[in-house]
Design a protein around this motif. Structure first.
Motif, PDB file in Angstrom:
ATOM      1  N   SER A 483     -10.457  10.054  -1.939  1.00  0.00           N
ATOM      2  CA  SER A 483      -9.983   8.965  -1.084  1.00  0.00           C
ATOM      3  C   SER A 483     -10.855   7.726  -1.178  1.00  0.00           C
ATOM      4  CB  SER A 483      -9.927   9.438   0.372  1.00  0.00           C
ATOM      5  OG  SER A 483     -11.221   9.819   0.835  1.00  0.00           O
ATOM      6  N   LEU A 484     -12.069   7.856  -1.756  1.00  0.00           N
ATOM      7  CA  LEU A 484     -12.985   6.715  -1.875  1.00  0.00           C
ATOM      8  C   LEU A 484     -13.090   6.184  -3.296  1.00  0.00           C
ATOM      9  CD1 LEU A 484     -15.960   8.093   0.294  1.00  0.00           C
ATOM     10  CD2 LEU A 484     -14.171   6.512   1.032  1.00  0.00           C
ATOM     11  N   ILE A 485     -12.576   6.941  -4.271  1.00  0.00           N
ATOM     12  CA  ILE A 485     -12.819   6.598  -5.672  1.00  0.00           C
ATOM     13  C   ILE A 485     -12.234   5.245  -6.034  1.00  0.00           C
ATOM     14  CG2 ILE A 485     -10.743   7.727  -6.590  1.00  0.00           C
ATOM     15  CD1 ILE A 485     -14.255   7.892  -8.139  1.00  0.00           C
ATOM     16  N   ALA A 486     -11.105   4.861  -5.427  1.00  0.00           N
ATOM     17  CA  ALA A 486     -10.496   3.572  -5.757  1.00  0.00           C
ATOM     18  C   ALA A 486     -11.315   2.411  -5.220  1.00  0.00           C
ATOM     19  CB  ALA A 486      -9.074   3.512  -5.193  1.00  0.00           C
ATOM     20  N   ASP A 487     -12.060   2.635  -4.131  1.00  0.00           N
ATOM     21  CA  ASP A 487     -12.845   1.557  -3.525  1.00  0.00           C
ATOM     22  C   ASP A 487     -14.244   1.443  -4.121  1.00  0.00           C
ATOM     23  OD1 ASP A 487     -10.796   0.900  -1.740  1.00  0.00           O
ATOM     24  OD2 ASP A 487     -11.413   2.500  -0.368  1.00  0.00           O
ATOM     25  N   ILE A 488     -14.762   2.536  -4.684  1.00  0.00           N
ATOM     26  CA  ILE A 488     -16.141   2.509  -5.182  1.00  0.00           C
ATOM     27  C   ILE A 488     -16.313   1.453  -6.260  1.00  0.00           C
ATOM     28  CG2 ILE A 488     -17.833   3.870  -6.478  1.00  0.00           C
ATOM     29  CD1 ILE A 488     -16.948   6.318  -4.936  1.00  0.00           C
ATOM     30  N   GLY A 489     -15.321   1.320  -7.147  1.00  0.00           N
ATOM     31  CA  GLY A 489     -15.414   0.286  -8.174  1.00  0.00           C
ATOM     32  C   GLY A 489     -15.362  -1.115  -7.589  1.00  0.00           C
ATOM     33  N   ASN A 490     -14.551  -1.324  -6.537  1.00  0.00           N
ATOM     34  CA  ASN A 490     -14.480  -2.638  -5.896  1.00  0.00           C
ATOM     35  C   ASN A 490     -15.762  -2.975  -5.160  1.00  0.00           C
ATOM     36  OD1 ASN A 490     -11.811  -2.866  -6.795  1.00  0.00           O
ATOM     37  ND2 ASN A 490     -11.000  -1.872  -4.961  1.00  0.00           N
ATOM     38  N   TRP A 491     -16.493  -1.977  -4.730  1.00  0.00           N
ATOM     39  CA  TRP A 491     -17.753  -2.232  -4.044  1.00  0.00           C
ATOM     40  C   TRP A 491     -18.857  -2.681  -4.997  1.00  0.00           C
ATOM     41  CZ3 TRP A 491     -17.451   3.031  -1.026  1.00  0.00           C
ATOM     42  CH2 TRP A 491     -16.449   2.935  -0.056  1.00  0.00           C
ATOM     43  N   GLY A 492     -18.672  -2.488  -6.292  1.00  0.00           N
ATOM     44  CA  GLY A 492     -19.650  -2.989  -7.261  1.00  0.00           C
ATOM     45  C   GLY A 492     -20.267  -1.944  -8.160  1.00  0.00           C
ATOM     46  N   ALA A 493     -19.912  -0.678  -8.014  1.00  0.00           N
ATOM     47  CA  ALA A 493     -20.488   0.359  -8.872  1.00  0.00           C
ATOM     48  C   ALA A 493     -19.858   0.316 -10.256  1.00  0.00           C
ATOM     49  CB  ALA A 493     -20.291   1.739  -8.247  1.00  0.00           C
ATOM     50  N   SER A 494     -20.668   0.532 -11.286  1.00  0.00           N
ATOM     51  CA  SER A 494     -20.176   0.549 -12.663  1.00  0.00           C
ATOM     52  C   SER A 494     -19.704   1.929 -13.087  1.00  0.00           C
ATOM     53  CB  SER A 494     -21.275   0.074 -13.619  1.00  0.00           C
ATOM     54  OG  SER A 494     -21.685  -1.242 -13.305  1.00  0.00           O
ATOM     55  N   ALA A 495     -20.298   2.971 -12.520  1.00  0.00           N
ATOM     56  CA  ALA A 495     -19.937   4.339 -12.877  1.00  0.00           C
ATOM     57  C   ALA A 495     -20.262   5.249 -11.712  1.00  0.00           C
ATOM     58  CB  ALA A 495     -20.675   4.796 -14.142  1.00  0.00           C
ATOM     59  N   VAL A 496     -19.555   6.370 -11.649  1.00  0.00           N
ATOM     60  CA  VAL A 496     -19.805   7.370 -10.619  1.00  0.00           C
ATOM     61  C   VAL A 496     -19.810   8.744 -11.280  1.00  0.00           C
ATOM     62  CG1 VAL A 496     -17.343   7.433 -10.044  1.00  0.00           C
ATOM     63  CG2 VAL A 496     -19.006   8.390  -8.448  1.00  0.00           C
ATOM     64  N   THR A 497     -20.829   9.525 -10.963  1.00  0.00           N
ATOM     65  CA  THR A 497     -20.917  10.895 -11.443  1.00  0.00           C
ATOM     66  C   THR A 497     -20.570  11.832 -10.295  1.00  0.00           C
ATOM     67  OG1 THR A 497     -22.664  10.308 -13.016  1.00  0.00           O
ATOM     68  CG2 THR A 497     -22.406  12.634 -12.476  1.00  0.00           C
ATOM     69  N   PRO A 526     -11.927  -0.140 -14.607  1.00  0.00           N
ATOM     70  CA  PRO A 526     -13.318  -0.551 -14.872  1.00  0.00           C
ATOM     71  C   PRO A 526     -14.350   0.493 -14.468  1.00  0.00           C
ATOM     72  CG  PRO A 526     -12.081  -2.268 -13.716  1.00  0.00           C
ATOM     73  CD  PRO A 526     -11.275  -1.027 -13.635  1.00  0.00           C
ATOM     74  N   LEU A 527     -14.002   1.414 -13.559  1.00  0.00           N
ATOM     75  CA  LEU A 527     -14.963   2.398 -13.063  1.00  0.00           C
ATOM     76  C   LEU A 527     -14.985   3.614 -13.979  1.00  0.00           C
ATOM     77  CD1 LEU A 527     -16.947   3.217 -10.791  1.00  0.00           C
ATOM     78  CD2 LEU A 527     -14.998   4.321  -9.657  1.00  0.00           C
ATOM     79  N   GLN A 528     -16.152   3.900 -14.538  1.00  0.00           N
ATOM     80  CA  GLN A 528     -16.317   5.078 -15.389  1.00  0.00           C
ATOM     81  C   GLN A 528     -16.646   6.293 -14.520  1.00  0.00           C
ATOM     82  OE1 GLN A 528     -18.490   4.281 -19.248  1.00  0.00           O
ATOM     83  NE2 GLN A 528     -19.126   2.465 -18.146  1.00  0.00           N
ATOM     84  N   VAL A 529     -15.972   7.391 -14.794  1.00  0.00           N
ATOM     85  CA  VAL A 529     -16.176   8.628 -14.034  1.00  0.00           C
ATOM     86  C   VAL A 529     -16.773   9.678 -14.959  1.00  0.00           C
ATOM     87  CG1 VAL A 529     -15.085  10.450 -12.684  1.00  0.00           C
ATOM     88  CG2 VAL A 529     -14.265   8.088 -12.496  1.00  0.00           C
ATOM     89  N   LEU A 530     -17.873  10.284 -14.521  1.00  0.00           N
ATOM     90  CA  LEU A 530     -18.540  11.338 -15.268  1.00  0.00           C
ATOM     91  C   LEU A 530     -18.505  12.617 -14.446  1.00  0.00           C
ATOM     92  CD1 LEU A 530     -20.197   8.466 -15.807  1.00  0.00           C
ATOM     93  CD2 LEU A 530     -21.606   9.938 -17.214  1.00  0.00           C
ATOM     94  N   GLY A 531     -18.330  13.748 -15.116  1.00  0.00           N
ATOM     95  CA  GLY A 531     -18.331  15.037 -14.448  1.00  0.00           C
ATOM     96  C   GLY A 531     -19.634  15.767 -14.638  1.00  0.00           C
ATOM     97  N   ASN A 532     -19.917  16.659 -13.699  1.00  0.00           N
ATOM     98  CA  ASN A 532     -21.185  17.387 -13.742  1.00  0.00           C
ATOM     99  C   ASN A 532     -20.975  18.780 -13.148  1.00  0.00           C
ATOM    100  OD1 ASN A 532     -24.166  17.409 -11.779  1.00  0.00           O
ATOM    101  ND2 ASN A 532     -23.994  18.033 -13.902  1.00  0.00           N
TER     102      ASN A 532
END
Length: 692
Positions: A483-497, A526-532
């Motif tokens: 529910s937050l993934i669409a907003d994280i990129g708008n907040w300024g993050a380049s990537a999220v793991t 624009p937001l890159q998503v990495l899995g872990n």
């Protein structure tokens, strides 16, 4: 295989079970049945009974009754005052075993600038009489370019060259390491005189600036500036100063400094507008300024610390111009993580020597250990040491952890100014209680508005890419990152793991990669998503990349701890049946890198040993490919007790700390008397008390 690890399967014959019970032999299970119970299917010819564990934790095994020490309750310890303890520490430093580092480096007693006032011993002959024996091997600093900086205290003294000058020793120290913490900056942080103009300006724009947390307010409203300037009755910088206004002395003195710099400007009743420096570092007032009743509190420091003050003043820009020149988040530099092998930031074990080992074995992206923002802002040298970077780390980031936007933003600005990094990662998934209880780490997952403020403040403060690392949720079964993934990129993050586990789950279950795929699909372009989570072979890597093309890359964490050559396997697309000798060579590289990083004296050797033992507590989980009935090994498999193909491989498979100490003695010599070790990690912890 032990009796406790083997249970009767549902499909076993009753007669076979009865016969096995009568003969006290375990019932043999098929490899598939073992895998179903998360037990590694080791070939039967290599299995052995589990070794007996000594009741004592020391390396000598069980303690006999004759040599047993009395219980602690029977020992009456003398209480000592703080003054007495301090005196004993000083006397210990004065002992011959603690020789002055300068004297040890040069071999000359007169080289110490403190002479008789030095707190360390200067008796070279006495130190030589009681110094420990040299270790086998060669000093890591013995080369034409990097002479040893530890001199007499080096544990490889016999391999030193004699034609090395002191100047060469000082010049070559830590040449290959960057991000060395400046003592001047540390003193400013200790005195709370460091100001953060970019962070405070961004926090003020977001309405998140804490007025009590900032001594030097750089961004001031125009009306306040005019009032302050009118109350400052300055004529060519020599007039009296009215400090009765509510503005702080620091704000007024900043305007006076600028007025003095513009002494060629004709006199007028109106003073020039306040200009905003790129970076401001508060310093103490000089004696000359105090005599002239001129308060010089702030010194302008450009990004290049060697630039003169006059040139830095010329680079000042107004707040309006600064806002107009600030890059839009989409215009920032973006790091492409696609198809890159990313070594995760690993607490304790992910140190600089370990990262160098992984770089040699094929890692593309490395990240430092998690550093707490509050400790960085307090100038703790041990925390700043986590930001060290080696020259071989061509794509390097640091990871920080903080609970509030102002703390994170100021730490980000300080790192951007003092360190050479390619990106800054914010940890929002740390499950450790001491971090969560302070509102940082996984606690931010329950406070999305604060999470938003942290990301916006950090990304708006610096131009370097800001990445974040999260878990699926705080509580099990209550995922919320989608529910937050669409907003994280708008907040300024380049990537999220995204680590495919909740905070409550820890490591007790497999990672939820299906949920990671859902988040990657919902994420904006624009937001890159990495899995872990649970990547332990090149097949795991290929599967995740094939199942979800929207996934940029995968972060490798515990898999690299157990077998750091996983990066080589992924790049070569094959399973490596690595021998015990090759594994020992990797450990030798770690020891060499550790001695270069922590030092080749006694303290450095024992520090290297400690971190080596922490790493060995993970590597013992690796099962060689040639011993398995089913390959590849899974990360959640419990290895049974087994024999290796040689004695060294058997030793490396042991989960006993005494055997880890034996391996360390093969590389770093005999352990000191009374040495004990217990690993820090508890990777299988599952907190059921928070289920509610």
């Amino acid at each position: 295989m032990s009796d406790s690890e083997v249970q009767l399967g549902e499909g076993q014959n009753d007669s076979a079970a009865a016969a096995a019970a009568a003969s006290n032999l375990p019932v043999e299970k098929t490899p598939e049945e073992l895998v179903a119970k998360a037990v590694a299917p080791v070939k039967r010819e290599f299995l052995r009974p589990p070794p007996l564990r000594p009741s004592s934790n020391n390396r000598g095994g069980a303690v006999s009754e004759e040599k047993a020490e009395p219980p602690q309750s029977a020992i009456v310890k003398e209480k000592k005052s703080k003054r007495q303890l301090k005196r004993e520490r000083r006397e210990q430093k004065k002992s011959t075993s603690h020789i002055c580092p300068v004297v040890a480096k040069t071999g000359d007693v007169s080289s110490c600038p403190y002479n008789d006032k030095c707190r360390f011993s200067h008796d070279i002959e006495a130190y030589k009489d009681q110094r420990p024996d040299d270790l086998e091997g060669e000093c890591p600093f013995v080369s034409a370019e990097e002479p040893c900086p530890y001199g007499l205290t080096c544990r490889f003294l016999g391999t030193h060259r004699e034609d090395v000058s002191v100047e060469c020793i000082n010049a070559c120290r830590n040449r290959s390491e960057m991000n060395v913490f400046s003592k001047d900056v540390q003193k400013l942080l200790w005195k709370n005189k460091m100001s953060f103009p970019k962070a405070d300006a961004k926090l003020k724009d977001l309405g998140l600036l804490k007025h009590a947390n900032s001594k030097a307010k750089i961004s001031v409203d125009k009306e306040d500036d005019q009032i302050a300037l009118r109350k400052c009755q300055v004529t060519n910088g020599n007039g009296p100063i009215d400090l009765t206004d509510k503005d702080s002395e620091m704000e007024i003195s900043a305007r006076i400094t600028e007025n003095d710099a513009a002494d060629e400007t004709p006199e007028s009743n109106e003073l020039p507008p306040l200009k905003k420096p790129k970076c401001v570092v508060s310093e103490c007032c000089s004696s000359e300024a105090e005599d002239a009743d001129v308060f010089v509190v702030e010194k302008v420091v450009s990004e290049n610390c060697n630039q003169p003050e006059a040139e830095a003043t010329a680079d000042m820009v107004t707040p309006e111009a600064d806002r107009s020149l600030k890059l839009h988040p989409r215009e920032k530099k973006i790091i492409d993580f696609r198809e890159k092998l990313y070594l995760a930031p690993l607490t304790t074990v992910g140190n600089l020597p370990f990262r160098r080992v992984c770089k040699v074995l094929g890692a593309d992206v490395t990240c430092g250990e998690m550093a707490m923002c509050t400790n960085l802002l307090q100038g703790q040298a041990s925390e700043w040491a986590l930001l060290r970077r080696h020259t071989s780390e061509d794509l390097f980031g640091v990871q920080i952890c903080g609970a509030f936007p102002d703390t994170v933003a100021r730490a980000v600005e300080l790192i951007d100014q003092e360190c050479s990094v390619d990106f800054i990662d914010i940890n929002m998934g740390c499950p450790i209680d001491i971090v969560v209880n302070k509102g940082a780490g996984s606690a931010l997952l329950m406070k999305p508005m604060r999470l938003k403020g942290v990301v916006e403040a950090a990304s708006g403060t610096v131009e370097k890419p800001i990445t974040i690392k999260v878990r699926t949720a705080y509580f099990e079964g209550k995922n919320r990152i989608d529910s937050l993934i669409a907003d994280i990129g708008n907040w300024g993050a380049s990537a999220v793991t995204i680590h495919g586990r909740s905070r409550q789950q820890r490591y007790s279950k497999l990672a939820d990669w299906e949920y990671i795929y859902q988040c990657a699909i919902k994420a904006p372009d624009p937001l890159q998503v990495l899995g872990n989570g649970d990547i332990f072979s090149y097949l795991d890597w290929n599967k995740h990349k094939a199942d979800c093309p929207e996934l940029s890359s995968c972060m490798i964490a515990r898999g690299a701890l157990v077998k750091p050559w996983i990066f080589t396997e992924i790049k070569e697309q094959r399973h490596l049946d690595i021998s015990s000798g090759e594994r020992l060579d990797i450990l030798k590289n770690f020891v060499r890198f550790g001695l270069e990083h922590w030092g080749s004296d006694t303290k450095g050797v024992e520090t290297t040993r400690r971190f080596l033992l922490e790493w060995l507590s993970y590597t013992c989980r690796y099962i060689p490919v040639g011993l398995l009935d089913i390959i590849p090994q899974r990360l959640n498999w419990r290895p049974p007790s087994y024999y290796g193909r040689d004695d060294l491989e058997t030793l490396m498979a042991s989960d006993s700390a005494a055997d880890w100490l034996r391996i360390s003695e093969m590389l770093l010599g005999k352990v000191p008397d009374g040495f004990t070790f217990a690993p820090k990690h508890k990777s299988n912890a599952y907190d059921t008390a928070e289920n509610g």
